[in-house]
Write a protein that holds these residues in place. Structure first.
Motif, short mmCIF file in Angstrom:
data_model
loop_
_atom_site.label_atom_id
_atom_site.label_comp_id
_atom_site.label_asym_id
_atom_site.label_seq_id
_atom_site.Cartn_x
_atom_site.Cartn_y
_atom_site.Cartn_z
N SER A 86 0.83 -1.21 0.00
CA SER A 86 0.00 0.00 0.00
C SER A 86 0.86 1.26 0.00
O SER A 86 0.58 2.22 -0.71
CB SER A 86 -0.93 0.01 1.22
N ILE A 87 1.92 1.25 0.80
CA ILE A 87 2.81 2.40 0.85
C ILE A 87 3.44 2.66 -0.52
O ILE A 87 3.41 3.79 -1.03
CB ILE A 87 3.91 2.21 1.92
N LEU A 93 2.58 6.93 -6.98
CA LEU A 93 1.62 7.85 -7.60
C LEU A 93 1.81 9.28 -7.10
O LEU A 93 1.08 10.18 -7.48
CB LEU A 93 0.18 7.40 -7.31
N HIS A 94 2.80 9.47 -6.23
CA HIS A 94 3.11 10.79 -5.65
C HIS A 94 1.90 11.41 -4.94
O HIS A 94 1.62 12.60 -5.06
CB HIS A 94 3.67 11.73 -6.71
N ARG A 121 11.30 11.66 4.62
CA ARG A 121 10.28 12.66 4.26
C ARG A 121 9.42 12.27 3.06
O ARG A 121 8.94 13.12 2.32
CB ARG A 121 10.92 14.03 4.05
N PHE A 122 9.19 10.95 2.89
CA PHE A 122 8.32 10.48 1.82
C PHE A 122 6.86 10.40 2.28
O PHE A 122 5.95 10.38 1.46
CB PHE A 122 8.75 9.11 1.31
N PHE A 146 8.80 10.55 -4.06
CA PHE A 146 9.43 9.24 -4.01
C PHE A 146 10.17 8.99 -5.33
O PHE A 146 9.63 9.24 -6.40
CB PHE A 146 8.35 8.17 -3.78
N PRO A 147 11.41 8.51 -5.26
CA PRO A 147 12.18 8.32 -6.50
C PRO A 147 11.61 7.20 -7.37
O PRO A 147 11.02 6.25 -6.86
CB PRO A 147 13.58 7.97 -6.02
#
Length: 166
Positions: A86-87, A93-94, A121-122, A146-147
């Protein structure tokens, strides 16, 4: 605006559902401008399908779907258990993400992942009791994107472990 909540598909997390539909959390969401709340309650035996208005918010609850992608995409905020699937789906999808680890699971392993990603900090991590305050103070602009997945890194590690030298 729409907030989406997922508790996952494998374990009950009724404490999160109870917290989400409490007056203080609904008020916090409403004050942040959310007027829709969609909740995936998973395998809960206490909660089921529901559609109603509470605290000025349109509330829809359902159990399980084959995929949450559509719900993630349509949401302005995702509140989730701290399951890795889920994370990652939300972060890729930012989407602004608040995670609530399920302390009832094995060795509270969800907390480790949530705290590690929060440190970078994501996402924002909180507890059931801290959810309303976290929503009130939450600033999605403070999160970092997120990269993207870089398959070359994994391939490089695998090649090294297997003793392959190109």
């Amino acid at each position: 605006m729409r907030a989406f909540v997922t508790v996952g598909a494998t374990a009950e997390f009724d404490l999160l559902v109870e917290s989400i539909i409490s007056s203080n959390v609904l008020e916090a969401l409403q004050k942040k401008g959310y007027d829709e709340l969609v909740i995936q309650v998973g395998p809960s035996t206490r909660f089921g399908v529901l559609s109603e208005q509470r605290e000025g918010i349109s509330l829809d609850m359902w159990k399980l779907k084959p995929t949450l992608k559509d719900d993630f995409e349509k949401s302005d905020l995702i509140i989730s258990h701290a399951g890795s699937g889920s994370i990652l789906d939300a972060l890729r999808l930012h989407k602004p993400l608040i995670v609530v680890p399920n302390p009832a699971l094995l060795d509270n392993h969800q907390s480790e992942l949530a705290l590690a990603l929060e440190k970078r900090r994501f996402l924002k991590s909180t507890t059931i009791s801290g959810l309303a305050a976290t929503i009130k103070a939450f600033d999605p602009q403070a999160l970092l994107p997120f990269p993207k997945v870089d398959g070359a890194k994994f391939r490089s590690i695998l090649d090294e472990e297997m003793g392959y030298e190109p």
